[in-house]
Enzyme design. Structure first.
Site, short mmCIF file in Angstrom:
data_model
loop_
_atom_site.label_atom_id
_atom_site.label_comp_id
_atom_site.label_asym_id
_atom_site.label_seq_id
_atom_site.Cartn_x
_atom_site.Cartn_y
_atom_site.Cartn_z
N TYR A 1 0.81 -1.22 0.00
CA TYR A 1 0.00 0.00 0.00
C TYR A 1 0.85 1.28 0.00
O TYR A 1 0.32 2.36 0.09
CB TYR A 1 -0.95 0.00 1.20
CG TYR A 1 -1.93 -1.15 1.16
CD1 TYR A 1 -2.86 -1.24 0.13
CD2 TYR A 1 -1.94 -2.13 2.14
CE1 TYR A 1 -3.76 -2.30 0.07
CE2 TYR A 1 -2.84 -3.20 2.09
CZ TYR A 1 -3.75 -3.27 1.05
OH TYR A 1 -4.64 -4.31 0.99
N ASP B 1 -2.46 -10.93 8.37
CA ASP B 1 -1.48 -11.97 8.01
C ASP B 1 -0.12 -11.77 8.67
O ASP B 1 0.57 -12.73 8.94
CB ASP B 1 -1.32 -12.01 6.49
CG ASP B 1 -2.60 -12.43 5.81
OD1 ASP B 1 -2.87 -13.63 5.78
OD2 ASP B 1 -3.34 -11.56 5.35
N HIS C 1 5.65 -6.75 -3.90
CA HIS C 1 4.30 -7.01 -4.36
C HIS C 1 3.46 -5.78 -4.12
O HIS C 1 3.83 -4.90 -3.35
CB HIS C 1 3.68 -8.18 -3.60
CG HIS C 1 3.18 -7.80 -2.24
ND1 HIS C 1 1.87 -7.44 -2.01
CD2 HIS C 1 3.80 -7.69 -1.05
CE1 HIS C 1 1.72 -7.14 -0.74
NE2 HIS C 1 2.87 -7.27 -0.13
N TYR D 1 -11.44 -1.92 -1.99
CA TYR D 1 -11.69 -1.46 -0.61
C TYR D 1 -10.52 -0.68 -0.04
O TYR D 1 -10.67 -0.03 1.00
CB TYR D 1 -12.00 -2.67 0.28
CG TYR D 1 -10.81 -3.30 0.98
CD1 TYR D 1 -9.91 -4.09 0.30
CD2 TYR D 1 -10.58 -3.08 2.34
CE1 TYR D 1 -8.82 -4.65 0.94
CE2 TYR D 1 -9.49 -3.63 2.99
CZ TYR D 1 -8.61 -4.43 2.29
OH TYR D 1 -7.51 -4.98 2.91
N ARG D 2 -9.36 -0.66 -0.72
CA ARG D 2 -8.15 -0.10 -0.12
C ARG D 2 -7.08 -0.19 -1.21
O ARG D 2 -7.13 -1.08 -2.04
CB ARG D 2 -7.75 -0.99 1.06
CG ARG D 2 -6.55 -0.57 1.88
CD ARG D 2 -6.34 -1.62 2.96
NE ARG D 2 -5.22 -1.30 3.83
CZ ARG D 2 -4.71 -2.14 4.73
NH1 ARG D 2 -5.23 -3.34 4.87
NH2 ARG D 2 -3.70 -1.80 5.49
#
Lengths: 573, 573
Positions: A102, A164, A414, A495-496
């Site tokens: 993010y 996670d 990632h 959602y994000r």
């Protein structure tokens, strides 16, 4: 000292004056000017385990701060808001942990001053055993909260819900509306009560926190939290908490979280499914069990490669293959690991008679899918896939093992593409097919999972790329941009997201000529007239910024038409 | 036609022009000028069952509208906002049902124009069986939603959650943050997705509703709701729904509600407790069972007189007694009805093995309290107290029987005092003792219940008075004003209130010099610069109003010192 990137519109002299003022607030040791991108991404700001860098998707020196300031208490956060308004310097608060996928702790507007809320403000302020909640500061991680419970001998009585990876901020994850995997998996739903510093420096407590607790003398005590602050969210009048999630309206300085009382028993399990085409049947089965709470937790369907990537890298499974794996290669991995094409991870919570009743229903339903195999987790016995890890995660014990899947490719990094969908076999299949086609077309393996909430799925697509290769990075970004548009055209939104994608995703929520964004931006301009707090966060820009200009500078011009073709041979699809 | 009360600052001519403009929008038949208080409180605006008037606590002509306008669709609501801004006429939206105890459909500012959202906009727009939700307009009542499910043959598959009375608006109750008694008892938590007309007339859809659904041709379809709107609340960016609850920031024109899938079995029960002093043990027992979800629903502890008042009036139990009942008299009622001083109503949800496991734990825990008696509800068999009614309520079947307790005294009316408290025996006892002392001192019987949510109690105190006696009405208001202050001094605040008490309660949420109210009012002024929408709602006043003046006009000057003494003899306490 001149930073690598100055805040927009701020001269060197003004910046130096701001830094001096900030040092006056937080002390010399707690202000650092960023002169290079590596300095900002050093371990201190990334991760207590000090294992990883962040994963830039644009050039490493694009999303970068001019300085980082670490306040020591709430009053200093308030003071920083005041000087930031005075100098009109944009700030970008972050807490602790990696925030990988993010954008890490980097700001949307290059040159913003990072506000490091996690370095000093990291106390567990309260754990209430009888009412099963805690009150936290932003620097408390899932790991440190768990460690705190252990230190108090409460880790069996009160369970936390973890994502996670255990290294992130509980507050940070929750206000970004992250999810976990226990019955308390909807973190924002399970928060209770916020303390917020507004952009003007004003301090607000929401819900029952706005009601002063009587002090020892009977007079109101402005410091003590109200005893019902962490018990009842709504208080009286407009309920504000939601507008401080995924937003740039304030800095959350304290937050309550509900903890799950020990349910009286626990059993993790996995179910493996043999064929990719089993997906719709799996999803339909889960919906009926989940919505009736037979499946009690936010459970996950993982693709084979998500599990495989935790257990080894691509080279170890298929030496020399750099293109996306084909069906034969996936079959080989599936057989080698004794896994399915899909692996469902769930858990049962409660005393044995209740677990038995639930398991009977779950086993009976999934048995209708030919080839389904059932595995109950037992400590110390070999388990397929990552059940040992998931058994901890669904029990609320923080782990770090899942980060291994990033090493699937050399120099792995990632980022996420995470659309929300209805819990339908047909929707899962269609979304998976769209994703698979685009990923494979762009040269990436398909590593995904579906997290099933109460009535929707978060489809989490992990695009893993070699961060040392600019071409591959650009390809990763481009394929996600394509997927955003393609899913929006199908009625699905995310959602994000990552810093680089906020504007694009925000623009898909366009009903009635972007009426919701107009609402968001009018509130923004009221609470932050100088536009100093996290401009551009989730696509919400203050009037003081030229939204279109900033959108284009972050590379939104990359469109579907310009996706670079993957250089390798086409896989068999 | 001149109304009984003109909107503040509006001349007769301007009002006439406004009414003409409103008629132009909604048609002649849908605008009515209110020339007397009885006209406003006529049955049409009160209740589909047409049984009751509203219950004024100030003089009947104080909280009164100048006119009522009933829009037929969303576009007309938008048009009404625009003309209200043009003429600067305040409006007060209401939906359907009585809203008794909270002021009915009357406006906070006398002379406001009532917007009747319920008369025409009363469709169940969608019931989704697979995902267990519905999409509603404001005029849908709990009863009409239930009837709709019956008409579709879905009432066994999808359960609704109902409050004590079935005639209210689902949207109205939910945005006022009302509660019910099933596992879905927190209505606001169980809503999903809103459509809102902002004060400027702009139409917004929140969450996934902001993402256009693809139309038949592939182009976005602005009318069709997004398929995930009722599945996932948060969408992307700031989550706004909360600020449209208990607020005056917009008019909710559509809302999604989650429905409970049939849990596979149901069993209502009651437990009676013999002594008033059992309260702390009951509460401590419930906390431990509730927080672990052994008690699955928002269950209630009711005082003897709340049950008794449903079964008969005061005169039938204790002829000639007008003072508060004493312990001997309560003992007599308790024996006569075969009830306890407290009666706990709960239900078990799920298949038989799960119900058995839960009941074992519940029975075992409450058996520790001497004298506890257990009653399972069985259709057609005599049950103690109001278990026949509660068995319906906790199953989500609307009823109207509970309104009978208002007839406890002749010409009975009531209003509510509803503080939030921690789920603690000590807190319940202290709050009950404070309440009892003040009620008895003021000459009222003690009719209360405690509704236990996830981690807090709503203590609902029902002050029942003779609405034909101005002195008694004033005494009822005064005792609640006293209780508000006394509870605030103990750190407890109310969750919802009557028009006449909004300012007082809002002022108790005063942390950091009323910082939360300043936030609420700054958002108010941004979204509604002319202050036309429900000024004063829950204490939030636009800058265009003199807050202090309006507060005093609603009788906030009644303080504890001026409580009239009850004229009758003192009861034995």
């Amino acid at each position: 000292m001149t930073p690598l990137t100055l805040p927009p519109g701020i001269s060197k002299d003004t910046f130096a004056a701001y830094v001096a003022a900030a040092r006056g607030v937080v002390g010399n040791d707690n202000v650092e000017v960023i002169t290079g991108p590596d300095q900002f991404t050093k371990d201190d700001y990334m991760d207590p385990a000090k294992e990883h860098d962040m994963y830039p998707v644009l050039d490493k020196d694009y999303f970068v701060s001019s300085a980082v300031v670490a306040p020591r208490n709430v009053a200093e956060v308030q003071a920083l808001m005041r000087i930031s308004n005075e100098f009109k310097v944009p700030v970008w608060p972050f807490s602790i942990g990696r925030n990988i996928g993010y954008g890490g702790p980097a700001p949307r507007v290059p040159g913003s001053v990072g506000i490091d809320m996690g370095r000093h403000m990291n106390r567990v302020l309260e754990v209430n055993e009888a009412d099963a909640y805690c009150l936290l500061e932003p620097g408390v991680t899932f790991q440190s909260l768990y460690d705190h419970l252990v230190s108090k001998g409460l880790e069996d009585k009160l369970w936390i819900d973890v994502p996670d990876l255990g290294g992130g901020s509980v507050i940070g994850n929750t206000i970004e509306r992250g999810v976990g995997y226990s019955p308390y998996g909807d973190h924002f739903m399970m928060h209770c009560g916020m303390e917020i510093v507004l952009p003007n420096g004003e301090l607000v407590r929401t819900g029952m926190g706005a009601l002063p607790e009587p002090g020892a003398t009977g007079a109101p005590d402005q410091q003590s939290p109200n005893r019902c602050w962490q018990l009842f969210n709504y208080g009286f009048g407009p309920y504000h908490d939601g507008i401080f999630s995924q937003s740039n309206y304030g800095i959350v300085t304290k937050m309550g979280m509900w903890l799950m009382p020990n349910p009286g028993g626990y059993q993790a399990y996995s179910i493996t499914f043999e064929r990719e085409d089993d997906l719709p049947a799996i999803v339909e089965t889960i919906r009926q069990l989940r919505i009736t709470m037979v499946i009690q937790n936010a459970a996950t369907i993982r693709s084979l490669l998500m599990d495989a990537a935790v257990l080894g890298d691509k080279e170890s499974f298929c030496p020399g293959v750099t293109r996306p794996l084909n069906d034969d290669e996936l079959d080989g991995i599936q057989t080698k690991l004794g896994l399915g094409r899909w692996i469902f991870y769930g858990a049962l919570y409660g005393p044995e008679p209740i677990r038995n009743a639930l398991w009977g229903a779950i086993h009976g339903s999934f048995s209708q899918i030919p080839g389904a195999k059932f595995h109950l987790h037992e400590d110390g016995k070999p388990t397929p896939g990552v059940l040992d890890i998931r058994a901890k995660t669904m029990r609320g014990i923080p782990t770090y093992d899942e980060l291994k899947w990033v090493d699937w490719v050399p120099n792995g990094a990632h980022f996420f593409f995470s659309p929300i969908a209805e819990v339908r076999g047909e929707a899962a299949t269609r979304q998976f097919q769209i994703t698979k086609r685009r990923l494979v077309e762009a040269g990436f393996d398909v590593i995904v999972d579906f997290i099933i909430g109460m009535r929707e799925m978060h489809h989490i697509v992990c695009v893993v790329y070699d961060r040392t290769k600019p071409e591959e990075r650009a390809r990763a970004l481009a394929v996600v941009r394509t997927l955003i548009d393609e899913c929006a055209a199908n009625g699905w939104g995310e959602y994000r997201t990552h810093l680089a994608l906020m504007d694009q995703i925000a623009s898909t929520y366009s009903f009635n000529d972007h009426a919701l964004m107009k609402l968001s931006e009018s509130i923004k301009d009221t609470l932050d007239p100088n536009g100093i707090l996290a401009p551009g966060k989730n696509g919400v820009w203050p009037a003081t910024y030229d939204k279109e200009k900033w959108r284009l500078q972050a590379g939104s011009q990359v469109t579907r038409q310009s996706i670079p073709k993957h250089p390798g041979p086409s896989p068999r699809l």
